[in-house]
Design an enzyme around this catalytic site. Structure first.
Site, short mmCIF file in Angstrom:
data_model
loop_
_atom_site.label_atom_id
_atom_site.label_comp_id
_atom_site.label_asym_id
_atom_site.label_seq_id
_atom_site.Cartn_x
_atom_site.Cartn_y
_atom_site.Cartn_z
N LYS A 257 0.83 -1.21 0.00
CA LYS A 257 0.00 0.00 0.00
C LYS A 257 0.87 1.26 0.00
CE LYS A 257 -2.09 -1.24 3.76
NZ LYS A 257 -1.43 -2.56 3.92
N GLU A 473 6.39 -36.33 12.98
CA GLU A 473 6.43 -35.59 11.72
C GLU A 473 6.09 -36.49 10.53
OE1 GLU A 473 6.54 -32.47 11.74
OE2 GLU A 473 7.05 -32.30 13.86
#
Length: 665
Positions: A257, A473
Site C-alpha cells: 500500500k 512428523e
C-alpha cells in the site's frame, strides 16, 4: 652595551629630579634570595664561620650552590638571572664596582651592571627597600661614575580590573539572552503544536514508479488512472467526469500500500504531502484539528496536489464506540478531517490517498462517496504476481543459473511482497556467510524456512526423543500424502526452528480461495497425524505435548465448519456473528446468539467431526505401519526429506507391496 627603549632617561647631571622620584617611588621589599655563603654556619664548639664573598661575587657561585630563581623577573627592564641582595648592592657601590643601575619604579627593582663582570654574564637583580637613605647618599656621592636609568613599566592593574568587570557584565548579558531565547523557543514550540507535520515535496523524488510495482495489477491500474486525472484533467472533464476526492488503499500488512503511494508521488509530478495518522493527535486538546486545518490550507495553496495519510485508522476510527471509552480529541480531529475532505467549502484539486489494514474500524462518514470515492483492495499476490515481485527484487542480486523464480513463487503461497523481498535478502545473507559467489536454491530454501519458522537450531542427537519426533512428523506427512484432498508435502525435517523441534510443510498446487468440505476434513486428519502416530507406535500413555498447536487448529477449523460454514447436521445457519477484531487480535466483538441447548449440540458436532478425522488418520497409520518405520529410519538418517523424495519412497513401497495404500475412498 645596548639598551632597550626607555620611557625616560636620567643621569646624575639632573640630581634634584632624580632624588625626588627615587625617594617617593621605592617600596619595601625583602631580599628574594641570599647567598649561602653569607649565612653563619652552625656547628659544634670550635666551628668557624665562612668568609663572606666579595661585594662583586655572584651569589649563585658560592660553594657551587645555586640560588633560587625569582618569578618576578618577567617584564623587568632587562632579563636577569643572578640575584643580589640589598646589602651586596651597597657594598658594590662603596667598592666602586657598579657601572650602571636600571631602576623600575613600579616593580621596585634595580638591575645592576658591574664594572668587572665577566663577558657574557647577566646583570644582577636587586629588590629595593621602602626607605633607602644609605643608597641615596651613595648615589649622590658617585653620580659621576654610575650611569642611572629610570624606567616605569606600564601599570595594567586598572586595565585588568576594567576588563574583568566587563567580562562579568558580558557573561551576565549572555545568560540573560540565552534565557530569553529559550523561553521564546518554548513559546514558539507551544504555538507550533497546531502546525501540520506533513512532509512536503514540490516534486516528489521517491525513486519509485509504477514499473517498480508488480503483483497487484488491479490496484496499480486504479491508481494510474488517478495520475492521469492529475496530468490530463481535460480528458475526463470534457465528458463530465469529476476527479475522485479520495482513494483508500485497503489490504493486509506488507502487500504494497505504501509502495503504491510512493509510486503515485513519483509519477504524478505534482506537489506531494505525506503524513501518518498518528501525527495528528497530541496530548493537548485541539492540536489534531488544528493540524488538519493547517495541512489542507497548505494543500489548497499548492493545488492540484496529493495528500497521503498512512495508517488512517489511527485518526479515522469510528466515533462513539471503543472498548476503552470515548476519545474527544481524536473525534474532533476526525470531524475536522471530514469537513476538509468534503465540507461546505470543498477542496477542489486535492486528492487524498490513505492506507489502512483495518477498514472495519473506520467511521462510515469517512468511507462515503465524496470523501473516499474509491476503495482499492491490495491483496496477497497470486503465483504470477509473486514471480513478478521476485523478478523485481532479484535485479540487484547475483543468482545462480539453477535458481528458478517460478519455483520459488510456487513454494511461497500467502507471501506478501515484503515477505518475498525478505526471502531474497536472507538468501543473499546466507550466500555471503557461506562464501559463495551466487545465490543457489539451497540458500533460497533456507531463507524461506527462516522467514516462515524462525532461526535454525542445533539438530538433536540420536535418542528416544528424536525417534519420537520423527514418528510425529512422518505421521503428518504420511496422512497428507495418502489422504485424498490434502495439500502435497513440501518438506519434512527434524532440524529445530524457533520453538518447533520438527516441521512438516504442505504446499498447495495452486492458490486456493475456496475449500471443499472434503479438503477441510483432510486437513483436520493431517493435523491429527502426529498425535495418531504417537498413539499407534508408543501407546496412549506416551503421547506428548507436541500436538498442542495442532489441536488448537483442529478445534478452530471444526468450529468454523459448524457455526459459520454450515457443514454440519445443524444446517445452513450462522450461529456466531464475527465482530470487529481489536488490535491485539482478540475476538471481543464476537456475539453468540443461541441457547444452551444449541451450544451443547455445537460441541457434539465439533466432537463428531474431530472423531471421524481421528479414526480416518488411525486407519491410514495402522495400514501402513511398515512403511512408516521405513520413512522414520530415512528421516533420522537424512534429517530432512524433500516432498518429491518422500512421495517417491511411498510409491516405491506401494509398488513393492503390489497393493494400493490409498484410503478414505
Amino acid at each position: 652595551m645596548s639598551h632597550r627603549p626607555r620611557s625616560d632617561r636620567h643621569s646624575f647631571s639632573s640630581p634634584s629630579r632624580f632624588w625626588h622620584r627615587l625617594g617617593m617611588g621605592l617600596l619595601v621589599a625583602g631580599t628574594l634570595a641570599l647567598p649561602v655563603s653569607t649565612l653563619a654556619q652552625e656547628g659544634g664548639e670550635g666551628a668557624q664561620p665562612k668568609a663572606s664573598p666579595s661585594p662583586i661575587q655572584s651569589p649563585n657561585s658560592s660553594n657551587g650552590e645555586a640560588t633560587p630563581r625569582s618569578f618576578f623577573n618577567s617584564g623587568s627592564p632587562r632579563s636577569a638571572e643572578p640575584k643580589m641582595n640589598y646589602g651586596q648592592l651597597i657594598d658594590a657601590i662603596k667598592a666602586n664596582q657598579v657601572a650602571k643601575v636600571e631602576v623600575d619604579t613600579n616593580r621596585r627593582q634595580a638591575i645592576v651592571t658591574l664594572k668587572d663582570a665577566p663577558p657574557g654574564s647577566k646583570p644582577q637583580t636587586v629588590q629595593l627597600l621602602d626607605n633607602n637613605p644609605e643608597l641615596l647618599n651613595l648615589l649622590r656621592s658617585r653620580s659621576e661614575t654610575i650611569d642611572l636609568d629610570i624606567n616605569r613599566t606600564p601599570d595594567n592593574s586598572a586595565l585588568y580590573g576594567l576588563l574583568t568587570n566587563l567580562l562579568v557584565v558580558a557573561i551576565l548579558i549572555g545568560l540573560v539572552v540565552m534565557v530569553v531565547r529559550r523561553s521564546a523557543n518554548a513559546s514558539g514550540q507551544a504555538m507550533s503544536f497546531g502546525k501540520s507535520k506533513a512532509r512536503f515535496q514540490m516534486e516528489a523524488k521517491t525513486g519509485v514508479g509504477f514499473d517498480d510495482v508488480a503483483g497487484i495489477d488491479e490496484a496499480k491500474e486504479e491508481l494510474q488512472e488517478v495520475v492521469t486525472f492529475l496530468k490530463q484533467p481535460e480528458k475526463f472533464t470534457a465528458i463530465g467526469a469529476k476527479i475522485p476526492r479520495g482513494v483508500l488503499l485497503i489490504g493486509p500488512p506488507g502487500t504494497g500500500k505504501t509502495l503504491l503511494a510512493k509510486a503515485i508521488a513519483g509519477e504524478a509530478g505534482v506537489p506531494f504531502f505525506s503524513i501518518s495518522g498518528s501525527e495528528f493527535v497530541e496530548m493537548f486538546v485541539g492540536v489534531g484539528a488544528s493540524r488538519v486545518r493547517d495541512l489542507f490550507k497548505k494543500a489548497k495553496e499548492n493545488a492540484p496536489c496529493l495528500v497521503f495519510i498512512d495508517e488512517i485508522d489511527a485518526v479515522g476510527r469510528q466515533r462513539g464506540v471503543g472498548y476503552g471509552g470515548g476519545n474527544d480529541e481524536r473525534e474532533q480531529t476526525l470531524n475536522q478531517l471530514l469537513t476538509e475532505m468534503d465540507g461546505f467549502e470543498g477542496n477542489s484539486g486535492i486528492i487524498v490517498i490513505a492506507a489502512t489494514n483495518r477498514p472495519d474500524v473506520l467511521d462510515l462518514a469517512l468511507l462515503r462517496p465524496g470523501r473516499f470515492d474509491r476503495q482499492v483492495t491490495v491483496d496477497y499476490p497470486d503465483v504470477q504476481g509473486r514471480e513478478l515481485i521476485l523478478a523485481i527484487h532479484a535485479q540487484n542480486k547475483k543468482l545462480h543459473e539453477e535458481v528458478q523464480l517460478a519455483a520459488i513463487a510456487r513454494r511461497t503461497p500467502g507471501f506478501t511482497g515484503a515477505d518475498l523481498a525478505n526471502v531474497l535478502n536472507e538468501a543473499a545473507i546466507f550466500t555471503a556467510r557461506r562464501r559463495k559467489e551466487a545465490i543457489t536454491m539451497a540458500e533460497v530454501n533456507d531463507a524461506i524456512d527462516r522467514v516462515v519458522a524462525g532461526m535454525e537450531g542445533t539438530p538433536l542427537v540420536d535418542s528416544k526423543s528424536k525417534r519420537l519426533i520423527a514418528y510425529h512428523e512422518v505421521g503428518h506427512a504420511l496422512i497428507g500424502t495418502l489422504c485424498p484432498g490434502h495439500d502435497p508435502v513440501e518438506k519434512v525435517t527434524l532440524i529445530p526452528r524457533g520453538q518447533a523441534q520438527g516441521l512438516t510443510w504442505f504446499t498447495p498446487d495452486e492458490d486456493q480461495s475456496l475449500m471443499t468440505r472434503n479438503q477441510m476434513i483432510a486437513r483436520i486428519a493431517g493435523l491429527l497425524g502426529g498425535r495418531v502416530a504417537e498413539e499407534v507406535i508408543f501407546g496412549d500413555d506416551e503421547v506428548t505435548t507436541g500436538a498442542g498447536n495442532d489441536i488448537e487448529k483442529i478445534t478452530y477449523l471444526a468450529r468454523q465448519m459448524v457455526t459459520k460454514l454450515g457443514m454440519s447436521s445443524l444446517g445452513l445457519v450462522a450461529l456466531e456473528e464475527e465482530g470487529d477484531r481489536n488490535f491485539s487480535g482478540g475476538d471481543w466483538g464476537k456475539r453468540s446468539e443461541y441457547s444452551e441447548d444449541i451450544a451443547a449440540r455445537i460441541d457434539r458436532e465439533i466432537q463428531a467431526i474431530v472423531t471421524a478425522a481421528h479414526q480416518r488418520a488411525t486407519r491410514i497409520i495402522e495400514e501402513n505401519r511398515n512403511l512408516m518405520d521405513l520413512l522414520v529410519d530415512a528421516l533420522i538418517d537424512q534429517e530432512t526429506i524433500e516432498g518429491e523424495h518422500f512421495r517417491q519412497l511411498v510409491e516405491s513401497y506401494q509398488q513393492s507391496q503390489k497393493q494400493p495404500a490409498l484410503a478414505g475412498k
